[in-house]
Design an enzyme around this catalytic site. Structure first.
Site, PDB file in Angstrom:
ATOM      1  N   LEU A 157     -11.371  66.780  -6.976  1.00 52.14           N
ATOM      2  CA  LEU A 157     -10.597  66.113  -8.029  1.00 52.14           C
ATOM      3  C   LEU A 157     -11.308  64.867  -8.513  1.00 52.14           C
ATOM      4  CD1 LEU A 157      -7.006  66.331  -6.527  1.00 52.14           C
ATOM      5  CD2 LEU A 157      -7.878  67.596  -8.475  1.00 52.14           C
TER       6      LEU A 157
ATOM      7  N   GLY B 160     -15.651  58.536  -5.670  1.00 51.45           N
ATOM      8  CA  GLY B 160     -15.906  57.126  -5.916  1.00 51.45           C
ATOM      9  C   GLY B 160     -17.014  56.651  -5.014  1.00 51.45           C
TER      10      GLY B 160
ATOM     11  N   GLY C  37     -15.950  57.571  -1.219  1.00 56.04           N
ATOM     12  CA  GLY C  37     -15.380  58.824  -0.791  1.00 56.04           C
ATOM     13  C   GLY C  37     -15.062  59.763  -1.922  1.00 56.04           C
TER      14      GLY C  37
ATOM     15  N   ASP D 237      -2.054  50.214 -11.857  1.00 59.83           N
ATOM     16  CA  ASP D 237      -2.751  51.228 -12.657  1.00 59.83           C
ATOM     17  C   ASP D 237      -1.788  52.352 -13.024  1.00 59.83           C
ATOM     18  OD1 ASP D 237      -4.663  52.613 -14.003  1.00 59.83           O
ATOM     19  OD2 ASP D 237      -5.801  53.227 -12.250  1.00 59.83           O
TER      20      ASP D 237
END
Ligand SMILES: *[C@@H]1O[C@H](CO)[C@@H](O)[C@H](O)[C@H]1NC(C)=O
Ligand SMILES: *[C@@H]1O[C@H](CO)[C@@H](O)[C@H](O)[C@H]1NC(C)=O
Ligand SMILES: *[C@@H]1O[C@H](CO)[C@@H](O)[C@H](O)[C@H]1NC(C)=O
Length: 817
Positions: A530, A533, A536, A673
């Site tokens: 999915l 970063g 990870g 966010d």
């Protein structure tokens, strides 16, 4: 303003015509005398340098010599702007000289050049070169340049017909052209015959370097229509058919003024699929720095949308490639492909060069605010020292408070009194200003928060009386305390921020074991990645037997023994110590969040590397993708046979997000966010809020990297988060407003999609200045007035005036669908 293309930003009722209309310095004097020249001068006192608008020096204007030659366009007044500018408007005036003069140009033409050698005559959109000038010697006449010019050199050429003498004073208006694009080269646009109607898709204003793709005018949804009247169908677009391109793509080459560090390319495409037009299916871009083409191109495939026929900007991330030229191959997704604008954003725009006094004023204001804050802090420190003397014995916490007060950057959380709980956001919104008044009534004992959280009550019971340890026995003495703590900012493994949590809460959390169980790694089956970063990755997996790991109170309609879809956040084995400890903290926090509209942590794998965190995933993916695939109920949906979402269900979606946020805010958790990309959709339109949007490449265009600072979702952020770094529940409310807007527009475009990142930040400055120049997101066509009113209230400048999530939730429940 670093990107000048903001000429037609159309909201339902008005078009904002450009912010790029600054006088470029003839009247203001920024253009030096030596940069103004002319073909000839009548006398020294009518030399080129006297051709400044609104100036009366010399004999009051520039006047060329009078000749009897038939070539009436020999004379010109030339201005060198020293760098490329986007010029949108010109102004002319005659020679008045206090009443003595009476010479002016009734008509003139303009030619321009970017390099000083190739001169291009300017033409309007109908192909006319002559511009109507002055009718008397004193009035200033302003003319919009449609299309605008990108040039360094501009010449005014009066049309002299010998019926009178001609003198001119002039000014240019526009802004610096920071895109850096000097020229592009595309295959000629083609002719389409649509039901016997010719549609001309040629680049009608191409001047040999730039043209329609850079004129700041984005095309309408229906390519046969145009913003401009009296031009032919297809005017706004440059288009090609796949019949003429056996390779399956159209190649466009872009040359820039110098080597730049590119972040994104935005391509405005038509998508009228019923007429065989679609956005591109794939783009492959090659970069040239110095003189060699890099061998590794970047490639990007947008989601091909055969549901929504509206034209849109497609954002292509260019991954910080350094280049002075870019060559892109746009692959056909259908028979036709049509573009109206292509813009480039580069990270190293020399914004400091722009003489933007507004920005200076803003910076000045911020500096002043910082000074005032420092002064106030000193006063408070002094007060606290005083207090300390008085209450030495019973105030062990004060030291902590002092250090906390000192950190301007860190956010503050106030703990709400139970009987005030409906006013959460108001109480939290004001941290920077109010937290420095420690004895204010809004500040409460941390123990009250602890009582509100059942887990914490339990935790404190187990840990003896840790709760009363952290709060001095002064709850009854009538003096209200304030509790304030540094925020623990968890940098999620994948680069995203997880919720911000008061440090104090963290301490309590660390006292207790993680409440989730270890899951046998071998029962996870990888399905797809999915996102990823720095530290990870997030994988979509199927988990066998997950049901045994879930609490009884976790109501779920998953049938027994079916593998369940889960998201697995995984820390790379080589992650450093800090990342590991943050990861474990994140687990602790996540394990405490239990709400039907918040993604639940199901299990973990922390007994061996790599560390994993298993959370719910919902079969319909994220809300952004989900809504992009759907249409509102109505005509378009009927015609295109697209799946729909009813108003009732949109309302249900919005209410659930508000409910989840209500829960988070009741715990004083700030999400930071909130956006549709961070909400997951399950069966029957159920919604759960998650937080891994940032780790996904798909959405990298939604985040803006500030030099040396975090990557930020600026289009969702409140002004105070962007300018002051303040994240509170009230800024979550702002983001909720944007999320609601996304939902009601079916996520068909990014918020403020017509604005570049820099313009979004500029708009933030307008929110701060509050001079009614800020641009709000427009009312979506299907959005009822009451809901738009709610959205606008979320974007209130004053954070205190924004509704709390309790209120939002209540308003939504009350509103009729
Ligand atoms: C584009 O097509 C129109 C309509 O035929 C024509 O008038 C115009 O000259 C063309 N422009 C260019 C640059 O070929
Ligand atoms: C380009 O900009 C990015 C982000 O500002 C930076 O990390 C990168 O190092 C830059 N690249 C070069 C070659 O300067
Ligand atoms: C053009 O595109 C259409 C639709 O994708 C396709 O059916 C057709 O074969 C293509 N034509 C050529 C010459 O590639």
């Amino acid at each position: 303003i670093s990107n000048c293309i903001l000429i037609t930003h159309c909201f339902p009722d008005i078009c904002v015509v450009g912010v790029c209309r600054f006088p470029l310095g003839m009247s203001g004097g920024q253009i030096q005398d030596e940069d103004i020249s002319a073909s000839s001068q009548w006398s020294d006192s009518t030399a080129a340098k006297y051709g400044r608008l609104d100036f009366e020096d010399g004999d009051g204007a520039w006047c060329p010599v009078i000749t009897d030659e038939p070539d009436s366009l020999k004379e010109f007044l030339q201005i060198d702007l020293r760098s490329l500018h986007f010029i949108t408007l010109v102004g002319t005036q005659g020679r008045h000289a206090g009443g003595i003069g009476n010479e002016f140009a009734q008509m003139y033409k303009i030619t321009y050049s970017r390099d000083g050698s190739r001169w291009v005559p300017w033409k309007n959109r109908q192909g006319k070169e002559v511009i109507e000038g002055n009718r008397n010697a004193y009035d200033i006449v302003l003319k919009d340049l449609e299309p605008p010019i990108v040039a360094r050199f501009v010449r005014f050429m009066p049309v002299i017909d010998h019926s009178m003498n001609v003198c001119m004073r002039v000014e240019l208006y526009g802004c610096e052209w920071l895109d850096g694009l000097v020229s592009y080269n595309a295959p000629a646009g083609q002719l389409m015959i649509l039901h016997d109607m010719p549609v001309y898709l040629n680049d009608s204003v191409y001047d040999g370097g730039l043209g329609q793709l850079t004129d700041g005018m984005s095309g309408l949804d229906d390519f046969t229509q145009s913003h401009v009247y009296n031009v032919w169908p297809g005017y706004d677009y440059v288009g090609w058919t796949n019949e003429s391109f056996p390779s399956g793509f159209v190649e466009i080459m872009f040359e820039f003024d110098r080597t730049r560090n590119f972040t994104t390319m935005k391509v405005h495409c038509n998508n009228m699929f019923s007429k065989w037009v679609k956005t591109f299916q794939k783009v492959v871009c090659y970069f040239r720095s110095e003189s060699d083409w890099e061998t590794t191109p970047i490639s990007f495939s947008p989601v091909v949308d055969d549901v929504n026929p509206s034209a849109r900007f497609v954002t292509v991330s260019l991954h910080n490639h350094m280049a002075s030229a870019i060559k892109c191959q746009y692959h056909f997704a259908d028979v036709w492909m049509m573009f109206s604008e292509i813009t480039f954003q580069s990270g190293d725009n020399p914004t400091h060069k722009v003489d933007d006094s507004n920005t200076r004023i803003l910076i000045g204001c911020l500096v002043a605010i910082i000074f005032i804050l420092v002064a106030i802090i000193i006063i408070i420190l002094w007060r606290q020292v005083w207090q300390k003397l008085l209450e030495k014995a019973s105030r062990r916490m004060l030291d902590d408070e002092l250090t906390a007060s000192l950190s301007i950057q860190s956010e503050t959380f106030t703990y709400n009194n139970n009987n005030h709980s409906s006013a959460t956001s108001e109480q939290e919104s004001n941290s920077t200003y109010e937290r420095i008044f420690p004895l204010g009534p809004d500040y409460q004992e941390p123990s009250r928060l602890i009582r509100k959280l059942p887990e914490f009550t339990k935790a404190s019971d187990e840990a003896g009386d840790s709760a009363s340890n952290t709060s001095p026995a002064s709850a009854q003495d009538g003096v209200p305390h304030y509790a304030e703590a540094d925020i623990v900012n968890l940098q999620g493994v994948t680069g995203g921020n997880t919720y911000a949590v008061p440090a104090l809460t963290m301490d309590l959390l660390s006292g207790k074991d993680v409440a989730v169980e270890e899951f046998p790694r071998q029962l996870l089956t990888f399905k797809e990645k999915l996102g990823e970063g720095q530290f990870g990755e997030v994988h979509l997996c199927e988990a066998e037997g997950m049901q045994d790991f879930m609490d009884e109170d976790f109501i779920s309609d998953i049938s027994e023994n079916q593998p369940m879809l889960v998201a697995v956040k995984m820390l790379r084995a080589d992650a450093n110590k800090n990342a590991r400890s943050d990861f474990l903290k994140e687990i602790k926090i996540m394990s405490r969040l239990k709400d039907p509209n918040i993604i639940r942590l199901l299990a973990v794998c922390i007994c061996s590397d790599p560390l994993c965190m298993i959370t719910e995933y919902m079969e319909n993916g994220d809300l952004n993708q989900f809504l992009s695939r759907h249409e509102p109920e109505g005509q378009i949906a009927l015609l295109s046979n697209a799946p729909t979402v009813s108003c009732r269900n949109l309302h249900y979606i919005a209410t659930q997000i508000a409910s989840g946020m209500k829960y988070l805010s009741s715990l004083n958790f700030v999400h930071r966010d909130l956006a549709t990309r961070n909400c997951l959709v399950g069966k029957k339109f159920t919604i759960k809020i998650a937080d891994f949007g940032m780790s996904r490449n798909l959405y990298s265009g939604d985040y803006y990297r500030i030099q040396g600072r975090a990557v930020l979702p600026i289009r969702w952020m409140s002004w105070e988060s962007i300018l002051l770094g303040k994240f509170t529940t009230a800024s979550d409310v702002w983001a909720y407003g944007v999320t609601l807007w996304e939902t009601l527009t079916f996520c068909k475009e990014q918020p403020y999609s017509q604005l570049s990142d820099e313009q979004v930040i500029e708009n933030t400055g307008e929110f701060f200045r509050d001079q009614k120049r800020q641009i709000y997101l427009p009312q979506p066509p299907i959005c009822p007035d009451s809901v738009y009113k709610l959205m606008l209230s979320c974007w209130h400048r004053n954070a205190k005036e924004r509704p709390s999530f309790q209120e939002i939730h209540r308003i939504l429940l009350e509103c009729q669908v």
